[in-house]
Motif scaffolding. Structure first.
Motif, PDB file in Angstrom:
ATOM      1  N   GLY A 225       0.831  -1.208   0.000  1.00 50.18           N
ATOM      2  CA  GLY A 225       0.000   0.000   0.000  1.00 50.18           C
ATOM      3  C   GLY A 225       0.856   1.244   0.000  1.00 50.18           C
ATOM      4  N   ALA A 226       1.910   1.241   0.828  1.00 49.52           N
ATOM      5  CA  ALA A 226       2.803   2.408   0.892  1.00 49.52           C
ATOM      6  C   ALA A 226       3.499   2.620  -0.439  1.00 49.52           C
ATOM      7  CB  ALA A 226       3.824   2.214   2.008  1.00 49.52           C
ATOM      8  N   ALA A 227       3.908   1.508  -1.070  1.00 53.63           N
ATOM      9  CA  ALA A 227       4.573   1.611  -2.376  1.00 53.63           C
ATOM     10  C   ALA A 227       3.618   2.198  -3.406  1.00 53.63           C
ATOM     11  CB  ALA A 227       5.063   0.242  -2.820  1.00 53.63           C
ATOM     12  N   SER A 228       2.342   1.799  -3.333  1.00 49.00           N
ATOM     13  CA  SER A 228       1.349   2.319  -4.285  1.00 49.00           C
ATOM     14  C   SER A 228       1.143   3.807  -4.088  1.00 49.00           C
ATOM     15  CB  SER A 228       0.000   1.612  -4.097  1.00 49.00           C
ATOM     16  OG  SER A 228       0.157   0.243  -4.366  1.00 49.00           O
ATOM     17  N   ILE A 229       1.038   4.225  -2.813  1.00 54.85           N
ATOM     18  CA  ILE A 229       0.853   5.659  -2.535  1.00 54.85           C
ATOM     19  C   ILE A 229       2.074   6.426  -3.021  1.00 54.85           C
ATOM     20  CG2 ILE A 229       0.719   7.388  -0.682  1.00 54.85           C
ATOM     21  CD1 ILE A 229      -0.916   5.231   0.895  1.00 54.85           C
ATOM     22  N   TYR A 230       3.242   5.877  -2.777  1.00 58.57           N
ATOM     23  CA  TYR A 230       4.478   6.539  -3.209  1.00 58.57           C
ATOM     24  C   TYR A 230       4.481   6.693  -4.729  1.00 58.57           C
ATOM     25  CZ  TYR A 230       9.350   7.811  -3.633  1.00 58.57           C
ATOM     26  OH  TYR A 230      10.500   8.483  -3.925  1.00 58.57           O
ATOM     27  N   TYR A 231       4.120   5.602  -5.436  1.00 52.42           N
ATOM     28  CA  TYR A 231       4.126   5.660  -6.898  1.00 52.42           C
ATOM     29  C   TYR A 231       3.112   6.698  -7.387  1.00 52.42           C
ATOM     30  CZ  TYR A 231       3.528   4.568 -11.776  1.00 52.42           C
ATOM     31  OH  TYR A 231       3.438   4.696 -13.133  1.00 52.42           O
ATOM     32  N   ALA A 232       1.895   6.629  -6.843  1.00 52.58           N
ATOM     33  CA  ALA A 232       0.813   7.500  -7.332  1.00 52.58           C
ATOM     34  C   ALA A 232       1.140   8.968  -7.129  1.00 52.58           C
ATOM     35  CB  ALA A 232      -0.490   7.155  -6.617  1.00 52.58           C
ATOM     36  N   THR A 233       1.825   9.284  -6.016  1.00 54.69           N
ATOM     37  CA  THR A 233       2.060  10.687  -5.688  1.00 54.69           C
ATOM     38  C   THR A 233       3.413  11.201  -6.180  1.00 54.69           C
ATOM     39  OG1 THR A 233       2.875  10.022  -3.523  1.00 54.69           O
ATOM     40  CG2 THR A 233       0.566  10.677  -3.658  1.00 54.69           C
ATOM     41  N   TYR A 234       4.462  10.384  -6.009  1.00 56.31           N
ATOM     42  CA  TYR A 234       5.817  10.864  -6.319  1.00 56.31           C
ATOM     43  C   TYR A 234       6.253  10.575  -7.752  1.00 56.31           C
ATOM     44  CZ  TYR A 234       7.384  12.400  -1.711  1.00 56.31           C
ATOM     45  OH  TYR A 234       7.556  13.094  -0.549  1.00 56.31           O
ATOM     46  N   SER A 235       5.773   9.476  -8.354  1.00 56.50           N
ATOM     47  CA  SER A 235       6.263   9.115  -9.679  1.00 56.50           C
ATOM     48  C   SER A 235       5.880  10.198 -10.690  1.00 56.50           C
ATOM     49  CB  SER A 235       5.680   7.773 -10.122  1.00 56.50           C
ATOM     50  OG  SER A 235       6.004   7.572 -11.481  1.00 56.50           O
ATOM     51  N   VAL A 236       6.891  10.701 -11.364  1.00 59.18           N
ATOM     52  CA  VAL A 236       6.676  11.807 -12.298  1.00 59.18           C
ATOM     53  C   VAL A 236       5.641  11.449 -13.368  1.00 59.18           C
ATOM     54  CG1 VAL A 236       7.830  13.113 -14.135  1.00 59.18           C
ATOM     55  CG2 VAL A 236       8.952  12.810 -11.923  1.00 59.18           C
ATOM     56  N   ARG A 237       5.636  10.165 -13.766  1.00 57.73           N
ATOM     57  CA  ARG A 237       4.796   9.756 -14.887  1.00 57.73           C
ATOM     58  C   ARG A 237       3.462   9.129 -14.474  1.00 57.73           C
ATOM     59  NH1 ARG A 237       9.662   7.124 -18.594  1.00 57.73           N
ATOM     60  NH2 ARG A 237      11.035   8.930 -18.405  1.00 57.73           N
ATOM     61  N   SER A 238       3.216   8.995 -13.181  1.00 54.23           N
ATOM     62  CA  SER A 238       1.987   8.335 -12.739  1.00 54.23           C
ATOM     63  C   SER A 238       0.746   9.079 -13.229  1.00 54.23           C
ATOM     64  CB  SER A 238       1.955   8.265 -11.210  1.00 54.23           C
ATOM     65  OG  SER A 238       0.650   7.946 -10.777  1.00 54.23           O
ATOM     66  N   GLN A 239      -0.245   8.308 -13.676  1.00 52.78           N
ATOM     67  CA  GLN A 239      -1.523   8.892 -14.093  1.00 52.78           C
ATOM     68  C   GLN A 239      -2.627   8.447 -13.135  1.00 52.78           C
ATOM     69  OE1 GLN A 239      -1.526  10.921 -16.906  1.00 52.78           O
ATOM     70  NE2 GLN A 239       0.662  10.532 -17.131  1.00 52.78           N
ATOM     71  N   TRP A 240      -2.270   7.800 -12.032  1.00 49.46           N
ATOM     72  CA  TRP A 240      -3.258   7.176 -11.155  1.00 49.46           C
ATOM     73  C   TRP A 240      -4.251   8.169 -10.575  1.00 49.46           C
ATOM     74  CZ3 TRP A 240      -0.837   2.795  -7.658  1.00 49.46           C
ATOM     75  CH2 TRP A 240      -0.348   1.784  -8.500  1.00 49.46           C
ATOM     76  N   LEU A 241      -3.777   9.327 -10.164  1.00 54.73           N
ATOM     77  CA  LEU A 241      -4.660  10.261  -9.468  1.00 54.73           C
ATOM     78  C   LEU A 241      -5.198  11.356 -10.381  1.00 54.73           C
ATOM     79  CD1 LEU A 241      -2.678  10.645  -6.112  1.00 54.73           C
ATOM     80  CD2 LEU A 241      -4.623   9.158  -6.596  1.00 54.73           C
ATOM     81  N   GLY A 242      -4.585  11.532 -11.537  1.00 55.05           N
ATOM     82  CA  GLY A 242      -5.054  12.572 -12.450  1.00 55.05           C
ATOM     83  C   GLY A 242      -4.155  12.667 -13.673  1.00 55.05           C
ATOM     84  N   ALA A 243      -4.667  13.311 -14.703  1.00 50.53           N
ATOM     85  CA  ALA A 243      -3.919  13.441 -15.964  1.00 50.53           C
ATOM     86  C   ALA A 243      -2.650  14.257 -15.745  1.00 50.53           C
ATOM     87  CB  ALA A 243      -4.794  14.109 -17.017  1.00 50.53           C
ATOM     88  N   THR A 244      -1.530  13.688 -16.173  1.00 51.98           N
ATOM     89  CA  THR A 244      -0.224  14.314 -15.971  1.00 51.98           C
ATOM     90  C   THR A 244       0.596  14.193 -17.245  1.00 51.98           C
ATOM     91  OG1 THR A 244      -0.248  13.738 -13.616  1.00 51.98           O
ATOM     92  CG2 THR A 244       1.901  14.188 -14.606  1.00 51.98           C
ATOM     93  N   VAL A 245       1.001  15.330 -17.791  1.00 55.67           N
ATOM     94  CA  VAL A 245       1.851  15.332 -18.980  1.00 55.67           C
ATOM     95  C   VAL A 245       3.305  15.319 -18.520  1.00 55.67           C
ATOM     96  CG1 VAL A 245       2.544  16.662 -21.003  1.00 55.67           C
ATOM     97  CG2 VAL A 245       0.157  16.662 -20.278  1.00 55.67           C
ATOM     98  N   TRP A 246       4.131  14.490 -19.124  1.00 54.50           N
ATOM     99  CA  TRP A 246       5.559  14.504 -18.736  1.00 54.50           C
ATOM    100  C   TRP A 246       6.486  14.574 -19.936  1.00 54.50           C
ATOM    101  CZ3 TRP A 246       8.085  10.120 -20.479  1.00 54.50           C
ATOM    102  CH2 TRP A 246       7.265   9.017 -20.759  1.00 54.50           C
ATOM    103  N   ARG A 247       5.939  14.531 -21.149  1.00 51.23           N
ATOM    104  CA  ARG A 247       6.749  14.785 -22.337  1.00 51.23           C
ATOM    105  C   ARG A 247       5.814  15.103 -23.505  1.00 51.23           C
ATOM    106  NH1 ARG A 247       8.841   8.857 -24.444  1.00 51.23           N
ATOM    107  NH2 ARG A 247       6.790   8.130 -25.096  1.00 51.23           N
ATOM    108  N   GLY A 248       6.398  15.682 -24.553  1.00 48.54           N
ATOM    109  CA  GLY A 248       5.614  15.973 -25.741  1.00 48.54           C
ATOM    110  C   GLY A 248       5.713  14.828 -26.728  1.00 48.54           C
ATOM    111  N   SER A 249       5.159  15.039 -27.899  1.00 50.93           N
ATOM    112  CA  SER A 249       5.185  14.002 -28.918  1.00 50.93           C
ATOM    113  C   SER A 249       6.621  13.722 -29.375  1.00 50.93           C
ATOM    114  CB  SER A 249       4.351  14.437 -30.118  1.00 50.93           C
ATOM    115  OG  SER A 249       4.599  13.564 -31.204  1.00 50.93           O
TER     116      SER A 249
END
Ligand code: ZN
Length: 242
Positions: free
Chosen positions: A16-40
């Motif tokens: 669970g802690a790993a999931s929270i860490y990924y969802a919040t800290y991972s630059v590329r995570s889309q779990w909690l909301g739409a996040t752009v991290w690079r262009g085309s």
């Protein structure tokens, strides 16, 4: 005999802690909301972004960008805008884009819903007051996103933009090391993270200023051009305005 239950419970907790860490800290995570991290990647362009300003070295970065006729995006801290309002205004006057990077740079994982909303809302107001432009982009401190963060950005109409390449200029690196960090990882469509200020106001950004011409020259040698972030993201509204 030792019961397996505590072990299983511990494993579930750490998962669970790993999931929270990924969802919040991972630059590329889309779990909690739409996040752009690079262009085309179907382009030969990249974008430069600067966080934690404005500060004394922002002016030097603007000078370099001006000499090269390049536009960047500055994710500003609200309280720094209050401290350096003329620099913030110069960023906009010279055609760069401004994004919301919170008011005092807290990690949103440890902020209440009300505090999160206040941090983003106050910064929108401060930037609009000092520059005449209301940001449409946001980048949370250290890239950490929460449900409350996305609730607040939705209400403010802010799109979240992270990065895929960093200069690691917050780690007391010299200009060559910063440029090398960027140039060794950059590719078509990259969003490059650098810093024109320091969230604590303690570290200067002279090394980043000195690295910038090296980065721009290195990108050019690789056939990559620097374009405004919103153009990299295919914002046609911005294309017409540019
Ligand atoms: Zn920051």
């Amino acid at each position: 005999m030792l019961s397996p239950l505590p072990l299983i419970a511990g494993a579930i907790c750490s998962a669970g802690a790993a999931s929270i860490y990924y969802a919040t800290y991972s630059v590329r995570s889309q779990w909690l909301g739409a996040t752009v991290w690079r262009g085309s990647p179907d382009t030969s362009a990249v974008a430069l972004t600067f966080d934690d300003g404005p500060g004394p070295d922002t002016e030097r970065i603007l000078d370099v960008l001006g000499e090269q006729h390049l536009c960047a995006t500055f994710f500003m801290i609200g309280r720094h805008v209050e401290r350096f309002p003329k620099t913030a205004a110069r960023v906009v006057t010279e055609g760069h884009e401004v994004g919301n990077h919170s008011y005092s740079h807290p990690i949103f994982l440890y902020q209440s819903r009300r505090q999160t909303s206040y941090q983003l809302g106050r910064t929108q107001a401060v930037i609009a007051y000092e520059t005449g432009t209301e940001p449409e982009l946001a980048r949370p401190p250290c890239g950490v996103r929460t449900r409350a963060y996305f609730r607040a950005t939705r209400e403010l109409g802010l799109r979240t933009v992270q990065w895929d390449v960093a200069g690691f200029d917050w780690r007391h690196r010299n200009a060559d090391q910063i440029a090398q960090s960027v140039l060794s990882r950059v590719c078509a469509g990259s969003i490059i993270l650098l810093h024109d200020g320091d969230s604590e106001g303690k570290q200067d950004r002279r090394a980043t200023v000195a690295a910038l011409p090296l980065i721009i020259g290195g990108l050019s040698a690789r056939g990559l051009s620097v374009v405004p972030l919103r153009r990299l993201l295919g914002d046609t509204k911005f294309e017409r305005a540019a």
